[in-house]
Enzyme design. Structure first.
Site, short mmCIF file in Angstrom:
data_model
loop_
_atom_site.label_atom_id
_atom_site.label_comp_id
_atom_site.label_asym_id
_atom_site.label_seq_id
_atom_site.Cartn_x
_atom_site.Cartn_y
_atom_site.Cartn_z
NE ARG A 185 48.58 67.30 -24.53
CZ ARG A 185 49.47 66.46 -25.02
NH1 ARG A 185 49.41 65.17 -24.73
NH2 ARG A 185 50.43 66.85 -25.82
CB THR B 11 51.27 57.11 -25.87
OG1 THR B 11 51.97 58.29 -25.70
CG2 THR B 11 49.81 57.34 -25.78
CD GLU C 244 56.24 63.11 -24.99
OE1 GLU C 244 55.64 62.69 -26.00
OE2 GLU C 244 57.48 63.19 -24.95
CB SER D 146 48.19 65.94 -28.01
OG SER D 146 48.20 64.55 -28.19
N GLY E 143 52.63 56.60 -30.49
CA GLY E 143 53.68 56.84 -31.49
C GLY E 143 54.04 58.29 -31.73
N GLY E 144 53.83 59.18 -30.73
CA GLY E 144 54.19 60.59 -30.93
C GLY E 144 53.47 61.12 -32.16
N1 GLU Z 1 52.98 63.18 -26.09
C1 GLU Z 1 52.49 62.66 -27.34
C2 GLU Z 1 51.27 63.40 -27.80
O1 GLU Z 1 50.50 63.83 -27.00
C3 GLU Z 1 52.10 61.25 -27.21
C4 GLU Z 1 53.25 60.46 -26.83
C5 GLU Z 1 53.51 59.36 -27.75
O2 GLU Z 1 52.66 58.70 -28.30
O3 GLU Z 1 54.65 59.13 -27.88
O4 GLU Z 1 51.07 63.51 -28.97
#
Ligand code: GLU
Length: 595
Positions: A110, A409, A429, A470, A491-492
């Site tokens: 990370r 991602t 990100e 995350s 997918g955040g």
């Molecule tokens: N930054 C997000 C996380 O670490 C992942 C980014 C994404 O999948 O959009 O959870």
């Protein structure tokens, strides 16, 4: 006549030889390589969002490399073909099932906040009120990248090939280029305004200031050169060396055009942050669901705990039809998200009651708060795992909300003939990260530090050296001690609900893997509305609306890749449609599976 024909052929051949190579013409239309959403066979398997990357992994496996070798080669290739989602300017989490020692291990790569007192609790406070993208578009958002360190650690500990060998397919892909598809073009389009403000990014990713045309070939010679030099000089060139100096310079003074439309604040990262960066080798989270052992990603990710808590709650319930199942699923994720937001942050900085949150007792408490016939009022309050935990450190942040996160991602899975499996999610990100490219180096820097909450209360507030929470949820499932399934998605924060949905369908409802991946998706992260794909609303909306759920439509959620290990070989699965479709491959295909 024959002589005339010969002369004609000769002339055509000469003209062809004098013409520039077709691939050199950016306006020439090319066809995209073929993608297979499902592959069945033996010898090893790979699934990614991209056919060039999948092919790179299959080649490594075919030559005798193991799943870790393949994963690194695939990731390095994705750094070329998915430059807005992954690359050495970002970070990620790798889970590996090691056949030899029969264990699941974790590499936490990370991104980390700079170890600078100015990166304190309030560093993003000025952006809290609607200024999220001002924070994204800045050097402040760039975390110390961990991706290259992850590759090096994975290869040294578990791999059989060198970094130089693992970078080779990426170098080739960067040099030869790839065909611009609709997804890449629209991702570039979405970033156009900010890419135009950073000279190095416009030089690298735009063609005369515009989006490269669909069907044209996109080359990244800078990245090919960077990878080549990395192969020669080793990771120290990045972590403390010359390339590191260039990264730091770029973060501290983003290379904007004159009078950019936005402010592009400088960041605090320095060369010592890079020199000191280390991956963490962690124990995975572990829980049991329907007799399977589910291994996930611990802090600084909330993925393993929140997916695990969700499955534990679901396991306490029953259903008689799909409406009943999805009601339980949505309520379970809402409750698990309330707990995630209240309790999970970087556990080197805050106490995370992981064991208690994954306990069956805590799940039973949360399940008891779910009405089988009605959706609860959202947001639901966090539960109290501290009772299970008995720790005086376990203090909830009851008002904590979800940090704003992107939806990008990439996730990849690999498996080899020796019994090893890898589940690896990597990111920069946002799509396009911070939009800041290291000049002449061909890669974008992340904006991972915007995954911190900007204001409290929250266990996920910024601090020097801290890793932002995350949602990435690379997952490995064992069945009776044998590796069975590797799965994950981008997918955040929707990553968590998508992984939980695939697992609940595959393991809990016995849905075949390709159908579990294709199933329409919905995500309830403790918000008023359920965010759902149109097909989900069409299929399940009426029944769920009767129970009090309300919906907000989202075109698509996630881009899952998964591999299931079968008695004789592998079933590899990627998306058929979402994000333009992914590509699943096996070393020795049994037959082509068509949907
Ligand atoms: N930054 C997000 C996380 O670490 C992942 C980014 C994404 O999948 O959009 O959870």
């Amino acid at each position: 006549m024959r002589r005339l024909l010969l002369v004609c052929c000769l002339v055509i051949a000469m003209v062809a030889a004098l013409m520039p190579a077709a691939t050199a013409n950016p306006h020439r239309k090319h066809r995209e390589p073929r993608k297979d959403p499902v592959a069945i066979g033996r010898g090893g398997a790979v699934s990614t969002v991209d056919p060039t990357a999948t092919a790179a992994g299959i080649k490594v496996l075919r030559r005798g490399g193991n799943a870790v070798d393949a994963a690194v080669a695939v990731a390095a290739t994705l750094g070329v073909t998915e430059p807005y989602s992954a690359g050495i300017g970002g970070g990620g989490f790798m889970l590996v099932y090691l056949a030899e020692s029969d264990e699941v291990v974790v590499i936490d790569g990370r991104e980390e906040a700079p170890d600078d007192h100015r990166f304190d609790l309030d560093v993003f406070a000025e952006f809290a009120d609607g200024g999220f993208f001002d924070a994204v578009n800045s050097g402040l958002s760039v975390g110390v990248p961990g991706t290259l360190a992850t590759w090096v650690d994975a290869l040294e500990r578990y791999g059989t090939i060198s970094l130089r060998q693992a970078l080779r397919p990426g170098i080739r892909a960067a040099r030869r280029g790839f065909i611009v598809d609709e997804t890449f073009a629209s991702q570039t389009e979405g970033n156009l305004e900010r890419f135009r403000q950073i000279t190095s990014t416009a030089d690298t990713f735009l063609v005369d200031g515009e989006v490269p045309e669909v069907g044209s070939r996109f080359r990244n010679r800078d990245l090919a050169r960077t990878y080549r030099q990395l192969a020669r000089r080793g990771p120290e060139w990045f972590y403390g060396g010359e390339l590191g100096e260039e990264v730091v310079e770029t973060v501290q003074d983003p290379p904007t055009v004159a009078n950019p439309a936005e402010e592009w604040q400088p960041g605090f990262m320095d060369i010592f942050d890079l020199a000191d960066y280390e991956v963490q080798n962690l124990e995975p989270t572990q829980m049991e669901y329907q007799g399977y052992d589910v291994f996930g990603m611990p802090s600084p990710s909330s993925g393993g705990i929140t997916v695990g808590e969700t499955l534990n709650i679901i396991e306490d319930g029953t259903w008689s039809d799909p409406t009943g199942f999805y009601h339980l699923f949505l309520e379970s994720t809402a409750h698990a998200f309330a707990d995630r937001n209240a309790y999970i942050g970087d556990d080197r900085y805050v106490y995370v009651p992981q064991e208690a949150m994954l306990s069956e007792e805590f799940a039973a408490e949360r399940f008891a708060q779910i009405d089988p016939n009605a959706a609860s009022d959202k947001p639901v309050a966090p539960g109290n795992p501290c009772d299970e935990d008995g720790s005086t450190f376990c203090v909830p942040d009851p008002a904590a909300v979800d940090a704003a996160e992107g939806a990008n991602t990439t996730h990849l899975v690999t498996a080899d003939r020796y019994g090893n499996m890898v589940s690896y999610t990597l990111t920069i990100e946002q799509t396009g990260g911070s939009a800041i490219t290291v000049p002449d180096r061909g890669f974008l820097l992340n904006n991972e530090l915007t995954d911190f909450n900007f204001t409290g209360p929250s266990p996920n507030l910024p601090a020097p050296g801290k890793r932002p929470r995350s949602s990435m949820s690379p997952t490995i499932v064992l069945d009776d001690g044998e590796p069975f399934l590797a799965v994950g998605t981008p997918g955040g924060s929707t990553i968590i609900t998508t992984v939980a949905q695939v697992l609940a369908n595959r393991l809990g409802r016995d849905v075949p893997l390709p159908d579990a991946v294709e199933e329409p998706r919905a995500t309830q992260r403790n918000t008023t509305d359920v965010v759902a794909e149109p097909a989900f609303i069409e299929q399940y909306g009426d029944g769920l609306t009767e129970l009090g759920h309300t919906f907000e439509e989202r075109d698509e959620l996630g881009a899952v890749t998964a591999i299931e290990r079968r008695r004789r070989g592998f079933l590899a699965v990627a998306e058929a449609v979402r994000r333009g479709g992914g590509d699943a491959g096996v070393v020795r295909p049994r037959h082509r599976h068509r949907r």
